[in-house]
Design a protein around this motif. Structure first.
Motif, PDB file in Angstrom:
ATOM      1  N   ASP A   1       0.793   5.374   1.621  1.00 33.94           N
ATOM      2  CA  ASP A   1       0.331   6.293   2.257  1.00 33.94           C
ATOM      3  C   ASP A   1       0.336   7.723   1.539  1.00 33.94           C
ATOM      4  O   ASP A   1       1.621   8.058   1.150  1.00 33.94           O
ATOM      5  CB  ASP A   1       0.750   6.570   3.755  1.00 33.94           C
TER       6      ASP A   1
ATOM      7  N   ALA B   1      -5.960   7.301  -5.594  1.00 29.03           N
ATOM      8  CA  ALA B   1      -6.436   7.917  -4.430  1.00 29.03           C
ATOM      9  C   ALA B   1      -7.230   8.872  -4.584  1.00 29.03           C
ATOM     10  O   ALA B   1      -6.974   9.922  -5.454  1.00 29.03           O
ATOM     11  CB  ALA B   1      -5.355   8.148  -3.344  1.00 29.03           C
TER      12      ALA B   1
ATOM     13  N   GLY C   1      -4.448  10.010   3.040  1.00 29.18           N
ATOM     14  CA  GLY C   1      -5.107   8.834   2.882  1.00 29.18           C
ATOM     15  C   GLY C   1      -4.245   7.444   2.629  1.00 29.18           C
ATOM     16  O   GLY C   1      -3.116   7.934   2.514  1.00 29.18           O
ATOM     17  N   THR C   2      -4.718   6.473   2.289  1.00 31.63           N
ATOM     18  CA  THR C   2      -4.095   5.337   1.969  1.00 31.63           C
ATOM     19  C   THR C   2      -4.737   4.388   0.749  1.00 31.63           C
ATOM     20  O   THR C   2      -6.019   4.460   0.777  1.00 31.63           O
ATOM     21  CB  THR C   2      -4.026   4.248   3.289  1.00 31.63           C
ATOM     22  N   ALA C   3      -3.903   4.097  -0.151  1.00 27.24           N
ATOM     23  CA  ALA C   3      -4.398   3.267  -1.116  1.00 27.24           C
ATOM     24  C   ALA C   3      -3.664   2.008  -1.231  1.00 27.24           C
ATOM     25  O   ALA C   3      -2.591   2.023  -1.351  1.00 27.24           O
ATOM     26  CB  ALA C   3      -4.374   4.203  -2.328  1.00 27.24           C
TER      27      ALA C   3
ATOM     28  N   SER D   1       0.910  -1.312  -0.014  1.00 31.56           N
ATOM     29  CA  SER D   1      -0.127  -0.166  -0.156  1.00 31.56           C
ATOM     30  C   SER D   1       0.952   1.268   0.080  1.00 31.56           C
ATOM     31  O   SER D   1       2.032   1.229   0.041  1.00 31.56           O
ATOM     32  CB  SER D   1      -0.856  -0.070   1.411  1.00 31.56           C
TER      33      SER D   1
END
Length: 540
Positions: free
Chosen positions: A414, A446, A429-431, A412
């Motif tokens: 951040d 994101a 956010g995180t993807a 992932s």
């Protein structure tokens, strides 16, 4: 000892200035405001042509601790007026202050306290670079001043050679005089490099304190840029390499081989990377001259300088320069010189499988990346941001690096947008990172709520996370040409009036280091201000 005045006015503060009437009074007042620890402030006016001299004389008429020295002719540099201050100082300790900077409250007390406690001839504290007009502060050599320390010999803390500033230190006056430690006379840019080398060569015991003792004001829009900011002329780079060369020779002649090598380490990791990031901005003639000068200087380094101490990106930039007689691969070198480093494709291998810079420079090997921990890999992430009225997506693509990224297993990323001026996080956010079908890149998308950012300049910071829990902080390479990096206006419900949405003016752009960043202006007013500034630049 008087308990109300434990230091008995033991410090002389030398303030130097030339044509700086706008700031010199603030510098002098910050020195006087240090209180009873300061016996005298010696202001050396380097034959100014503005109101500086008269302003200093007026201040001296009101303040008995202020002495003004008027030089009969301009010296062309900072060394001669500082030497005048050393000669005139009557206090046991001396400190230097530039006319456009200030001393924070308590700076001299903190330095004197450590100097007296340990009986050392040199005491140093933290300097912060204050970007103006924003006021954002960045510590200089933060790790060196993280905690109090007593250094019995400079060679026991090689990082001291990286802190070439002379202004964040308190010196015992008789130490400077006994060892004949002075600044280069006349016009000598980066004179503090030489002065610092002379101090370290004298092998003093040094006390380090974590207190902020100096505020270095950085004014990038000033009519006359400081030496460290005025880098557009090749003479600046020539002066910088010559000052580094002189510092190296001073330390080597004093038998301080490891400290001398630390000067080369600093050059590779700091100066070389900084100027490489800006090289694409320069004219072809500058690039050629810079390339030749740098290759000639690097040719004086020992082989050991390229294998130990200096960070890998600086060493690799240097090896590419030495291997090529003409400028080449400037965009890729710029990305490698960024902080943190990004090594962009192509990822070439020699016939024996060894990673190399390129097929036509096989002698520049990259086999160190096969052994670096995942959190130190110069991972390359491309980023594309297309502001849209109906939702904006940040598209990211992480590249493979000789199999190391796949080995680490990215899971992932951040995402954070950091305000350039005050360092606050505007969005985060995180993807998930998903491997493509070829297995040599990983992609993520994101959503970005741009109106929530508000006005300002925003840097994109990414943290790639791997399956074993390790992580790597990276910045993103800005993809696309003018079509992708152009200004757009999108609805802004956060700054509307009477229920009518406002407008957010958004422009993704590429920094000098090639990273993706973002400028935003909120509302119609912000949009108008941006337009007027743009028109002003066109008219002038």
């Amino acid at each position: 000892m008087d308990p109300m005045n434990p230091h008995h006015a033991k410090a002389s503060i030398v303030v130097i200035g030339y044509d700086d009437a706008a700031h010199v009074a603030d510098a002098v007042r910050s020195a006087l405001a240090q209180g009873t620890a300061v016996r005298e402030v010696i202001a050396v006016d380097d034959h100014s042509t503005d109101r500086s001299a008269a302003l200093l004389d007026t201040l001296a008429a009101e303040e008995p601790r202020l002495t003004v020295i008027h030089r009969p002719a301009n010296s062309g540099g900072c060394g001669s007026p500082r030497n005048d201050g050393i000669d005139a100082a009557t206090a046991p300790y001396v400190m230097f202050l530039d006319s456009d900077d200030v001393l924070p409250p308590g700076a001299v007390d903190a330095l004197l306290g450590a100097a007296e406690e340990h009986g050392v001839p040199v005491t140093a504290g933290l300097c912060v670079r204050r970007e103006l007009p924003s006021g954002r502060e960045m510590p200089w050599e933060r790790a060196l001043y993280a905690r109090r320390a007593l250094i019995p010999h400079p060679s026991r803390r090689l990082r001291l050679a990286h802190d070439t500033l002379c202004v964040n230190k308190l010196y015992r006056t008789d130490f400077l005089r006994e060892h004949g430690i002075r600044f280069p006379e006349g016009r000598y840019p980066y004179e503090d490099f030489v002065f610092t080398a002379r101090v370290l060569a004298a092998a003093p015991r040094i006390a380090l304190i974590p207190d902020t003792v100096y505020v270095w004001n950085v004014r990038r829009t000033a009519d006359r840029l400081s030496i460290s900011l005025d880098r557009a002329d090749i003479g600046n780079w020539r002066a910088r390499t010559e000052a580094n060369r002189a510092a190296y020779e001073i330390l080597l002649s004093a038998g301080e081989k490891e400290l001398a090598r630390a000067v080369h380490t600093k050059f590779l990791d700091h100066e070389l990377r900084m100027y490489t990031r800006e090289l694409e901005l320069r004219a072809p003639g500058y690039r050629r001259a810079w390339w030749d000068l740098t290759r000639a200087y690097l040719a004086t380094f020992d082989a050991t300088d390229f294998t130990v101490n200096a960070a890998a990106p600086g060493r690799l930039v240097a090896r590419v320069l030495l291997a090529s007689p003409a400028p080449r691969d400037l965009p890729r070198l710029r990305e490698l010189a960024a902080r943190p480093a990004r090594l962009l494709p192509p990822y070439t291998r020699a016939s024996d499988g060894t990673p190399v810079w390129s097929s036509d420079l096989p002698q520049v090997t990259l086999d160190h990346v096969l052994h670096r921990p995942a959190h130190l890999l110069p991972a390359a992430v491309d980023a594309e941001l297309r502001p849209r009225a109906r939702g904006t997506l940040l598209r990211l693509r992480l590249h493979e690096l000789y199999g190391r990224v796949a080995e680490a297993g990215p899971t992932s990323v951040d995402v954070e947008f950091i305000h350039r001026d005050d360092g606050r996080v505007g969005l985060r956010g995180t993807a998930p990172l998903l491997a493509d079908r070829h297995g040599d890149t990983w992609s993520a998308e994101a959503p970005v709520e741009l109106p929530a950012l508000g006005a300002g300049t925003w840097d994109l910071r990414l943290t790639v996370r791997f399956r074993d829990g390790a992580s790597r902080e990276v910045t993103a390479h800005a993809r696309g040409g003018p079509g992708l990096l152009r200004r757009r206006a999108i609805p802004d419900v956060h700054h509307g009036v009477l229920g009518v949405p406002g407008v957010l003016l958004v422009q993704p752009y590429r920094t000098h280091a090639g990273a993706l960043a973002l400028r935003t202006a909120s509302g119609w007013r912000g949009m108008t201000e941006v337009v007027y500034r743009r028109l002003g630049r066109l008219l002038h």
